[in-house]
Design an enzyme around this catalytic site. Structure first.
Site, PDB file in Angstrom:
ATOM      1  N   PRO A  69       0.820  -1.001   0.051  1.00  0.00           N
ATOM      2  CG  PRO A  69      -0.511  -1.514   1.649  1.00  0.00           C
ATOM      3  CD  PRO A  69       0.954  -1.928   1.206  1.00  0.00           C
ATOM      4  CG  ASP A 126       4.482  -1.193   3.153  1.00  0.00           C
ATOM      5  OD1 ASP A 126       3.379  -1.033   3.476  1.00  0.00           O
ATOM      6  OD2 ASP A 126       5.081  -2.231   2.866  1.00  0.00           O
ATOM      7  CG  HIS A 127      -0.389   4.095   4.937  1.00  0.00           C
ATOM      8  ND1 HIS A 127       0.305   4.799   5.928  1.00  0.00           N
ATOM      9  CD2 HIS A 127      -1.629   4.736   4.444  1.00  0.00           C
ATOM     10  CE1 HIS A 127      -0.721   5.587   6.466  1.00  0.00           C
ATOM     11  NE2 HIS A 127      -1.569   5.468   5.486  1.00  0.00           N
ATOM     12  NE  ARG A 128       2.342  -3.810   3.614  1.00  0.00           N
ATOM     13  CZ  ARG A 128       3.166  -4.860   2.898  1.00  0.00           C
ATOM     14  NH1 ARG A 128       2.444  -6.174   3.006  1.00  0.00           N
ATOM     15  NH2 ARG A 128       4.370  -4.620   2.434  1.00  0.00           N
ATOM     16  CB  ILE A 187       5.663   4.225   7.281  1.00  0.00           C
ATOM     17  CG1 ILE A 187       6.802   3.322   7.360  1.00  0.00           C
ATOM     18  CG2 ILE A 187       5.953   5.542   7.574  1.00  0.00           C
ATOM     19  CD1 ILE A 187       7.648   3.540   6.408  1.00  0.00           C
TER      20      ILE A 187
END
Length: 377
Positions: A182, A353-355, A357
């Site tokens: 993501p 990576d929005h998972r 961060i």
């Protein structure tokens, strides 16, 4: 005794390779470990050494042809020895003929009873062709590639060019990154006057231009220790925080974008890093770079400004959690101490990576990057 040597998996994710040039013809003698063929893999052209000494009895593919991993690459035996392919060792002609007419037909989707192989179905879908409206001219009325192409022939002339192994690898890797990570991209800019002055000063002293990436790597590497989730990878349900700092940088080549890796940046000086960048970039462009220098990066810097770019949305290399794109620092009006002056602002784009961060941490890290750039000079 004839030795059958099959195409090995000589790289991560390798599924096939293209024969560039045979270095030993059929019938000629070959020594153990003598380079016997040049193969183009997903990233580089590599020599394959002979696994046995003897005489070449068979080439598994013609120059320019592509072989899957596991197919017979070459057969080596005694002088004058004959060799015949077995059922498990298909000869070259059989491999090439397999796609168009043999094999089991994939179950057609409901309502589509046209006879066509999966590859032809995929081609038809990509070209917007309704297979049920196409008359097949293949065996048993099967719809073949030429039938699909003829169905859209009135749209105008086209040229279909098979992508090179390198381009296919780039496509696979980017697709995997985009589908599985993501992405979030945050933007900013930094006053580049100091870092550009430093680059000029180093270049004057050394007599050669210093890659901007070298200064950026030295400036950013310490931040990765402070913000470990930007120097990490996601493995299933585990976040792997790396305690080493191998920084990748993007290299534009004739075959497409590659990411070369400088190992162990902390502790190295700018000139030392710069020398490695110059050497790795040259090796990537002439396809001599080792595969070990094209993998294993922990954080990537892409200097899109080198080709005139500004802000962008860089795709995170798979196996990492972030990438920083640096744009061209053109002169523009900026506000300094309440006054509009001419400044050189460097566009920055950080994808992460929005998972692992969150947005606030992404902005905090980018702020630290900006501060690290602006303190240079």
């Amino acid at each position: 005794m004839a030795h059958e040597f099959r195409l090995p998996d000589i790289g991560e994710g390798l599924t096939e390779a293209t024969v560039v040039r045979w270095l030993v013809p059929v019938g000629a003698a070959v020594a153990l470990d003598q380079p016997i063929v040049e193969l183009e893999t997903d990233k580089a052209v590599v020599d394959i050494p002979a696994p046995h000494a003897g005489f070449v009895l068979y080439h598994g593919a013609a120059e320019g042809a592509t072989l899957p991993v596991g197919a017979i690459l070459v057969v080596i035996g005694a002088q004058g020895e004959s060799w015949t392919a077995t059922a498990t060792a298909p000869r070259r002609a059989e491999v090439k003929a397999a796609a168009p007419i043999v094999g089991n037909l994939e179950e057609a989707p409901d309502g589509d009873r046209s006879k066509a192989l999966p590859l032809v179905r995929k081609l038809a879908a990509s070209m917007g062709v309704d297979l049920s409206a196409v008359t097949g001219t293949g065996p048993g009325g099967m719809v073949i590639r030429e039938d699909v192409e003829a169905a859209v022939g009135s749209a105008g002339p086209v040229e279909r060019v098979r992508m090179s192994p390198t381009r296919l690898a780039i496509a696979r890797n980017l697709t995997r990154s985009w589908q599985e990570i993501p992405h979030v991209t945050t933007f900013g800019s930094a006053d580049a006057s100091g870092i550009l002055a430093e680059r000029y000063r180093i270049g004057e002293a050394s007599g050669r231009q210093t890659p901007l990436e070298a200064i950026l790597m030295v400036a950013i590497a310490p931040l990765l220790a402070e913000y470990p989730s930007f120097n990490a990878s996601v493995e299933g349900e585990t976040l792997v925080l790396r305690k080493y700092y191998d920084l990748g940088f993007a290299v534009e080549t004739n075959e497409g974008l590659m990411v070369a890796v400088v190992r162990g940046v902390p502790g190295q000086g700018i000139e030392e890093v710069a020398e490695q960048i110059v050497e790795l970039a040259a090796a990537a462009r002439d396809r001599t770079i080792g595969r070990d220098r094209l993998r294993g990066g922990t954080f990537t810097i892409s200097n899109i400004g080198a080709v005139g770019g500004g802000h962008g949305t860089p795709i995170i290399p798979y196996g990492t959690t972030a990438i920083l794109s640096v744009g061209r620092a053109d002169e523009r009006p900026v506000v300094r101490d309440g006054k509009i002056v001419v400044g050189r602002e460097m566009p920055l784009s950080l994808s992460y990576d929005h998972r692992v961060i969150d947005g606030a941490l992404g902005r905090e890290f980018l702020g630290a990057v900006i501060a690290a750039i602006e303190v240079r000079g």
